[in-house]
Design a protein around this motif. Structure first.
Motif: not given
Ligand code: S3P
Length: 169
Positions: A62-63, A66, A87
């Protein structure tokens, strides 16, 4: 400086994807979904990623997503997985819009939907209602803290919801 994206956050099953699609149709804006981006890059479903590599690996994905969005995406509506709000660059990506409702309302929405089984199956963190409720309670405050705009969706038509998102973001 903020980029002109709208970032839709909120708890699993609140209807971020449905809302994003309705918004896209009415306002002629492209949408992307963070879970879809992760699934296509990994070539496997979120459920599989959780099973094979665990939640913390999913959070690193997810990071990364982002970071990519921050660099590459503007003028887009971004529909996020329920944990994406963590994030560290969320506010640099765009205006953060929280879709909000009680846990009971969200649970009923899932259970009463046509494809309830599928909706529950693809969400590893929604398997046990009790655990899901406790996760909801843990996140409730944090969601509000990162949100620029809060839209309560309970009892509202989709038309009202997307108009509210448009006017406030
Ligand atoms: C998660 C929510 C899911 C998905 C993953 C983890 C969470 O997305 O990203 O299962 O931590 O709340 P939806 O909110 O679209 O269900």
């Amino acid at each position: 400086m903020k980029k002109k994206n709208i970032i839709l956050i909120g708890f699993m099953g609140i209807g971020k994807g449905t809302t994003a699609r309705a918004f896209s149709q009415s306002y002629n804006v492209y949408i992307i979904d963070t879970d879809d981006l992760i699934e296509s890059k990994e070539n496997r479903k979120v459920k599989k990623i959780f099973e094979e590599d665990g939640e913390s690996y999913f959070r690193t994905l997810e990071q990364e997503t982002a970071d990519w969005i921050e660099e590459q995406v503007s003028g887009t509506l971004i529909s996020c997985g329920g944990g994406f709000y963590k994030v560290d660059n969320l506010s640099d990506i765009g205006t953060v819009v929280l879709l909000d409702a009680s846990f009971e309302w969200i649970y009923d929405r899932i259970i009463n939907s046509e494809n309830a089984k599928k909706k529950l199956k693809k969400r590893p963190l929604f398997k046990q209602p009790k655990e899901a409720k406790s996760l909801y309670e843990q996140r409730e405050k944090a969601y509000r803290e990162v949100a620029d705009v809060i839209v309560n969706v309970e009892g509202k038509s989709m038309k009202n919801i997307i108009e509210e998102i448009d006017s406030k973001s």
